[in-house]
Every structure is written in C-alpha cells, then in structure tokens.
Design a protein around this motif. Structure first.
Motif, PDB file in Angstrom:
ATOM      1  N   ILE A  34      -2.573  13.830   8.329  1.00 38.04           N
ATOM      2  CA  ILE A  34      -3.729  12.947   8.094  1.00 38.04           C
ATOM      3  C   ILE A  34      -3.307  11.797   7.189  1.00 38.04           C
ATOM      4  CG2 ILE A  34      -5.970  12.758   6.945  1.00 38.04           C
ATOM      5  CD1 ILE A  34      -6.639  15.535   8.028  1.00 38.04           C
ATOM      6  N   GLY A  35      -2.546  12.121   6.144  1.00 37.41           N
ATOM      7  CA  GLY A  35      -2.013  11.066   5.288  1.00 37.41           C
ATOM      8  C   GLY A  35      -1.114  10.119   6.064  1.00 37.41           C
ATOM      9  N   LEU A  36      -0.263  10.680   6.918  1.00 33.07           N
ATOM     10  CA  LEU A  36       0.680   9.888   7.706  1.00 33.07           C
ATOM     11  C   LEU A  36      -0.047   8.946   8.663  1.00 33.07           C
ATOM     12  CD1 LEU A  36       3.808   9.683   8.308  1.00 33.07           C
ATOM     13  CD2 LEU A  36       3.377  11.260  10.204  1.00 33.07           C
ATOM     14  N   GLY A  37      -1.121   9.433   9.317  1.00 30.85           N
ATOM     15  CA  GLY A  37      -1.843   8.618  10.288  1.00 30.85           C
ATOM     16  C   GLY A  37      -2.867   7.689   9.669  1.00 30.85           C
ATOM     17  N   ASN A  38      -3.565   8.175   8.657  1.00 32.89           N
ATOM     18  CA  ASN A  38      -4.616   7.365   8.041  1.00 32.89           C
ATOM     19  C   ASN A  38      -4.039   6.313   7.089  1.00 32.89           C
ATOM     20  OD1 ASN A  38      -7.483   6.889   7.784  1.00 32.89           O
ATOM     21  ND2 ASN A  38      -7.383   7.779   5.738  1.00 32.89           N
ATOM     22  N   GLY A  39      -2.879   6.608   6.505  1.00 36.30           N
ATOM     23  CA  GLY A  39      -2.277   5.711   5.525  1.00 36.30           C
ATOM     24  C   GLY A  39      -2.096   4.270   5.982  1.00 36.30           C
ATOM     25  N   HIS A  68       0.816  -1.211   0.000  1.00 40.74           N
ATOM     26  CA  HIS A  68       0.000   0.000   0.000  1.00 40.74           C
ATOM     27  C   HIS A  68       0.848   1.260   0.000  1.00 40.74           C
ATOM     28  CE1 HIS A  68      -4.095  -1.634   0.266  1.00 40.74           C
ATOM     29  NE2 HIS A  68      -3.476  -2.693   0.759  1.00 40.74           N
ATOM     30  N   CYS A  69       2.114   1.140   0.388  1.00 36.46           N
ATOM     31  CA  CYS A  69       3.052   2.242   0.220  1.00 36.46           C
ATOM     32  C   CYS A  69       3.244   2.533  -1.264  1.00 36.46           C
ATOM     33  CB  CYS A  69       4.386   1.904   0.880  1.00 36.46           C
ATOM     34  SG  CYS A  69       5.653   3.167   0.698  1.00 36.46           S
ATOM     35  N   PHE A  70       3.293   1.484  -2.063  1.00 40.15           N
ATOM     36  CA  PHE A  70       3.436   1.664  -3.511  1.00 40.15           C
ATOM     37  C   PHE A  70       2.173   2.301  -4.100  1.00 40.15           C
ATOM     38  CE2 PHE A  70       7.229  -0.689  -3.070  1.00 40.15           C
ATOM     39  CZ  PHE A  70       7.965  -0.514  -4.218  1.00 40.15           C
ATOM     40  N   PHE A  79       1.772  16.579  -0.964  1.00 38.82           N
ATOM     41  CA  PHE A  79       2.406  16.212   0.302  1.00 38.82           C
ATOM     42  C   PHE A  79       1.470  15.397   1.187  1.00 38.82           C
ATOM     43  CE2 PHE A  79       5.405  19.615  -0.817  1.00 38.82           C
ATOM     44  CZ  PHE A  79       6.593  18.949  -0.561  1.00 38.82           C
ATOM     45  N   TYR A  80       0.176  15.582   1.018  1.00 35.02           N
ATOM     46  CA  TYR A  80      -0.795  14.719   1.712  1.00 35.02           C
ATOM     47  C   TYR A  80      -0.589  13.264   1.284  1.00 35.02           C
ATOM     48  CZ  TYR A  80      -5.291  12.308   2.179  1.00 35.02           C
ATOM     49  OH  TYR A  80      -6.270  11.384   2.432  1.00 35.02           O
ATOM     50  N   PHE A  81      -0.445  13.047  -0.007  1.00 39.17           N
ATOM     51  CA  PHE A  81      -0.233  11.692  -0.505  1.00 39.17           C
ATOM     52  C   PHE A  81       1.152  11.170  -0.137  1.00 39.17           C
ATOM     53  CE2 PHE A  81      -3.633  12.915  -3.617  1.00 39.17           C
ATOM     54  CZ  PHE A  81      -4.558  12.005  -3.161  1.00 39.17           C
ATOM     55  N   VAL A  82       2.149  12.062  -0.090  1.00 39.16           N
ATOM     56  CA  VAL A  82       3.478  11.658   0.375  1.00 39.16           C
ATOM     57  C   VAL A  82       3.398  11.178   1.824  1.00 39.16           C
ATOM     58  CG1 VAL A  82       5.788  12.497   0.971  1.00 39.16           C
ATOM     59  CG2 VAL A  82       4.756  13.122  -1.219  1.00 39.16           C
ATOM     60  N   GLY A  83       2.614  11.907   2.654  1.00 39.64           N
ATOM     61  CA  GLY A  83       2.407  11.489   4.035  1.00 39.64           C
ATOM     62  C   GLY A  83       1.780  10.114   4.114  1.00 39.64           C
ATOM     63  N   MET A  84       0.822   9.837   3.234  1.00 40.54           N
ATOM     64  CA  MET A  84       0.178   8.535   3.200  1.00 40.54           C
ATOM     65  C   MET A  84       1.192   7.436   2.872  1.00 40.54           C
ATOM     66  SD  MET A  84      -2.886   7.221   0.700  1.00 40.54           S
ATOM     67  CE  MET A  84      -3.833   8.691   1.018  1.00 40.54           C
ATOM     68  N   ALA A  85       2.014   7.686   1.844  1.00 43.26           N
ATOM     69  CA  ALA A  85       3.023   6.697   1.456  1.00 43.26           C
ATOM     70  C   ALA A  85       4.042   6.494   2.576  1.00 43.26           C
ATOM     71  CB  ALA A  85       3.716   7.141   0.164  1.00 43.26           C
ATOM     72  N   LEU A  86       4.455   7.594   3.216  1.00 44.78           N
ATOM     73  CA  LEU A  86       5.423   7.501   4.309  1.00 44.78           C
ATOM     74  C   LEU A  86       4.843   6.718   5.485  1.00 44.78           C
ATOM     75  CD1 LEU A  86       8.129   8.270   5.592  1.00 44.78           C
ATOM     76  CD2 LEU A  86       7.075  10.431   6.325  1.00 44.78           C
ATOM     77  N   GLY A  87       3.577   6.973   5.813  1.00 47.28           N
ATOM     78  CA  GLY A  87       2.939   6.243   6.907  1.00 47.28           C
ATOM     79  C   GLY A  87       2.915   4.750   6.650  1.00 47.28           C
ATOM     80  N   ARG A  88       2.639   4.364   5.422  1.00 46.96           N
ATOM     81  CA  ARG A  88       2.594   2.949   5.076  1.00 46.96           C
ATOM     82  C   ARG A  88       3.991   2.337   5.057  1.00 46.96           C
ATOM     83  NH1 ARG A  88      -2.351   3.491   0.622  1.00 46.96           N
ATOM     84  NH2 ARG A  88      -3.977   3.556   2.220  1.00 46.96           N
ATOM     85  N   PHE A  89       4.978   3.114   4.626  1.00 47.37           N
ATOM     86  CA  PHE A  89       6.355   2.627   4.657  1.00 47.37           C
ATOM     87  C   PHE A  89       6.803   2.371   6.096  1.00 47.37           C
ATOM     88  CE2 PHE A  89      10.890   3.561   5.145  1.00 47.37           C
ATOM     89  CZ  PHE A  89      11.432   2.589   4.314  1.00 47.37           C
ATOM     90  N   LEU A  90       6.549   3.335   6.973  1.00 44.73           N
ATOM     91  CA  LEU A  90       6.931   3.183   8.379  1.00 44.73           C
ATOM     92  C   LEU A  90       6.193   2.013   9.033  1.00 44.73           C
ATOM     93  CD1 LEU A  90       7.043   6.934   9.490  1.00 44.73           C
ATOM     94  CD2 LEU A  90       8.984   5.421   9.009  1.00 44.73           C
ATOM     95  N   SER A  91       4.924   1.822   8.636  1.00 46.15           N
ATOM     96  CA  SER A  91       4.161   0.684   9.129  1.00 46.15           C
ATOM     97  C   SER A  91       4.825  -0.627   8.735  1.00 46.15           C
ATOM     98  CB  SER A  91       2.727   0.737   8.582  1.00 46.15           C
ATOM     99  OG  SER A  91       2.011  -0.433   8.908  1.00 46.15           O
TER     100      SER A  91
END
Length: 390
Positions: free
Chosen positions: A305-310, A130-132, A250-262
C-alpha cells in the motif's frame, strides 16, 4: 545556488515527515499510558488536520507576503516545539493543545513547498522530494521501535524526533539568504505573473474538484494505514506492539521506495501513466491486506500500500501547473493541500469510529472502499483534464 536550495527543500520535507510516523505507531502504548479509548487517536489527528487545513488555505496569501523560505523555517519551528511538548505531556488534553501548532506548521510548509517545486523543478524532483518525506516518516517509527520498550518508552521517541527536527530548523533559518538570492534571480529573469484566486473561484476551474477528491482519498488511505495499521495487527493478527511498530516502519519504507521509483521513471513516463501503474500496485495491495490468515500477508499488503499509494501525492501535485496553468497553480495547490488534510482528518477518524463500534476487522474493508472510489475518480479526472487541455 538552485541545486543548493533544492537540497534545503529536501531537508525540509524530512522534517515534515518526522512527526507523521509517530502517533499511529506509538498509540497502542500511549493510549494505555494516558488511559483513554483507542479512538481518541482520531481526535488528535483531527485537530492536527483541522489546523493544517486552515494554514493550507491561508498559505497562498502568507507565502506571497513573507516568501517560501521564512514560511518554511517558522513552520518547522512550530512542529519541533509540538514534538517536544508531546514528549512531556501527561494528559490527553495536553496532546490536543499541542496538536494546534503541529497542524499550523505542517499545513503551511506543505502547500508552500509543493507549489514551489511544481513550478521550478521537474516531475523527477517532485517525486524525490516526497521520497524525502517518506524518509522522514520512516525514521520516526524506526526510532520508536528501538526505544518503545525502554523506561520512558514512546516519550523518548518523540524527544529524539524533536532533536532531529530542531537541527533541520536551524539549517532552514541559516539558509534564508539562499532563498533571497534565488528569489532575486527569478525576479530578474522575468518570472510570470500569478493570480491569487478565492476558494470559490478556484473550485469553478474544470477538474479542480476531481483532483481535490483524489487528494482527499490518497491521504485518507495513507493516514488510516499509518494510524490504525498497528492496532489492527495487534488486535487481529496477534502481533506484539514492537512487531506491529516494525511493520508500520516497512509501510513507510514502501512509501519512500514508491516515490523514489516514481522519480527514477519520471523522465520516461508522464505523471498520468505513473499514477495508473501505482494504482494497479495499490489494488493488489489492498486485496493482500484483506486476506485472512497469517499476519505476513497483511504485513506485505501494508508495505505494498505504501509502495502503490506513495507516488500518487507527488504526481497529482506536479500535474497542477500543467492542468490548470502556472498563473493559478499556487491557489489550486493550496486548495489541494487543504483537501489532503481533510482526508487526513476524516479518514482516520471515521476508521477509528467504525473500528470502535464494529471491531477493527473493518480496517481492510475500509481501505478497499477508499481505493475503489479513487480508481473511478482517477479515470474520470484524467479524461476531463485531457479534454480540457486539448
């Protein structure tokens, strides 16, 4: 061979994300070009989501008949054709017609691949998968921000996304022999029997309704932010269209980053623990989004929001075989994907209608309400499923 197939699946999820970042970021300009009200973006999203719901519900049966590989390749071809059509559209009703193949393709590939990865790979791989998607959904607003001020504006953004999508489509069709080899290996290894349940039978399983509600809410938040975040920043934070498109990026970057960290911490923490951490970040983020004053606070809020919701979507998905059993996970995930697309359908549409009638100032309050409902249901679902499985 299994590793090669995983790389191919990652590419498929980039293709799934590519179209999703375009509509919300481009809509302030598309709306003017097509001479339609701002709430009409919700209509396009609604058609896409309705078709995705249908294909998600049918995914279980279609994938059993054709296999995950062919379903994925054909689905990506449908979305590529829709992207090209969007770039050529001269009327709103053309967009509506093209939203049909877009939605049918997105729903099928989403359900098929999520179940496949949940069954055959780790929680880490699910988050990275999902990071991809986040990479795909980040690329398109970035490309759009580069070309939106040019002669063909948003149309060139869709054309570039089409070219990327069709290249991935060619790769997927070329990889079909790999899917067949892996499938034969799994069959010879004695993969477990699976059951195909009806919607009613699936909903009777304890905990399924709660998880479907969580999919609804996480996707309602995700798509309301991507669909209306740009409009909110332009209308209430005095940003230019180009600046707002960059914030959505950057919202979508946050989403990708959140999934990567997960994915990085998935080997150390259970999915439920990751979900709780992610929702804590999301809680801080929605408060930042709602703060009055400088646009920078809302911009940071959207990123967070992207970082947390991702991380929520992949971790909710990965719990399906563990919570409900591998034998019924395909039926459960198909229903969960349908619930997600209901959220994609209803969330932005309701936000748009409220914004049109009350003013887009309602946007952050709307996101806060969805988050509170999610937090409550998460606690209840976790207790129910832990009790059920112990």
């Amino acid at each position: 061979m299994v590793t090669l197939l995983l790389a191919i699946i990652y590419m498929a999820f980039i293709s799934l994300g590519l179209p999703d970042g375009l509509l919300g970021a481009a809509w302030p300009v598309m709306q003017q070009d097509l001479a339609v009200p701002e709430s009409y973006a919700g209509i396009v999203s609604m058609i896409i989501a309705a078709c995705s719901i249908l294909s998600s519900l049918l995914s279980d049966k279609v994938t059993r008949r054709l296999g995950a590989g062919p379903v994925t390749a054909v689905s990506v071809l449908l979305t590529a054709a829709a992207l090209l059509g969007f770039s050529l559209s001269r009327s709103f009703w053309m967009l509506c017609a093209l939203a049909v193949p877009y939605g049918l393709g997105a729903g099928s590939v989403d359900a098929a691949l999520n179940n496949y990865v949940a069954l055959h790979y780790s929680a880490k791989q699910m988050s990275f998968l999902h990071c991809f998607y986040g990479i795909g959904v980040s690329v398109s607003p970035y490309v759009l921000s580069l070309v939106i001020g040019g002669e063909n504006g948003w149309r060139n953004g869709y054309r570039i996304a089409f070219l990327i999508q069709i290249a991935i489509c060619i790769l997927l069709f070329a990889s079909l022999p790999v899917w067949k080899k892996v499938s034969k290996t799994e069959d010879s290894a004695g993969a477990g029997e699976t059951k195909s349940l009806s919607i009613r039978e699936t909903l009777k399983i304890p905990g399924v309704k709660s998880m479907c509600a969580l999919f609804f809410l996480t996707c309602a938040i995700e798509c309301s932010c991507s669909g209306w975040g740009s409009t909110y920043l332009v209308e209430y934070k005095n940003m230019t269209t180009e600046q707002a498109a960059s914030v959505v990026l950057f919202y979508f970057v946050g989403m990708a980053l959140g999934r990567f960290l997960s994915g990085v911490i998935a080997d150390k923490l259970h999915s439920w623990k990751i979900i709780m951490i992610a929702e804590s970040v999301l809680g801080v983020a929605v408060l930042l989004l709602a703060m009055p004053g400088a646009a920078i606070l809302s911009s940071i809020g959207l990123f967070m929001i992207g970082l947390g919701n991702g991380p929520l979507f992949p971790n909710f998905n990965y719990l399906a075989p563990e919570s409900f059993g591998k034998d019924v996970s395909e039926s459960v995930i198909s229903l969960q994907m349908a619930s997600a697309y209901v959220g994609i359908l209803v969330g932005p549409l309701l936000c748009g209608l409220l914004g049109q009638n009350l003013g887009m100032f309602i946007f952050p309050l709307y996101i806060i309400c969805a988050f509170v409902a999610m937090a409550v249901i998460t606690v209840l679902a976790q207790r129910l499923l832990k009790k059920k499985n112990h």
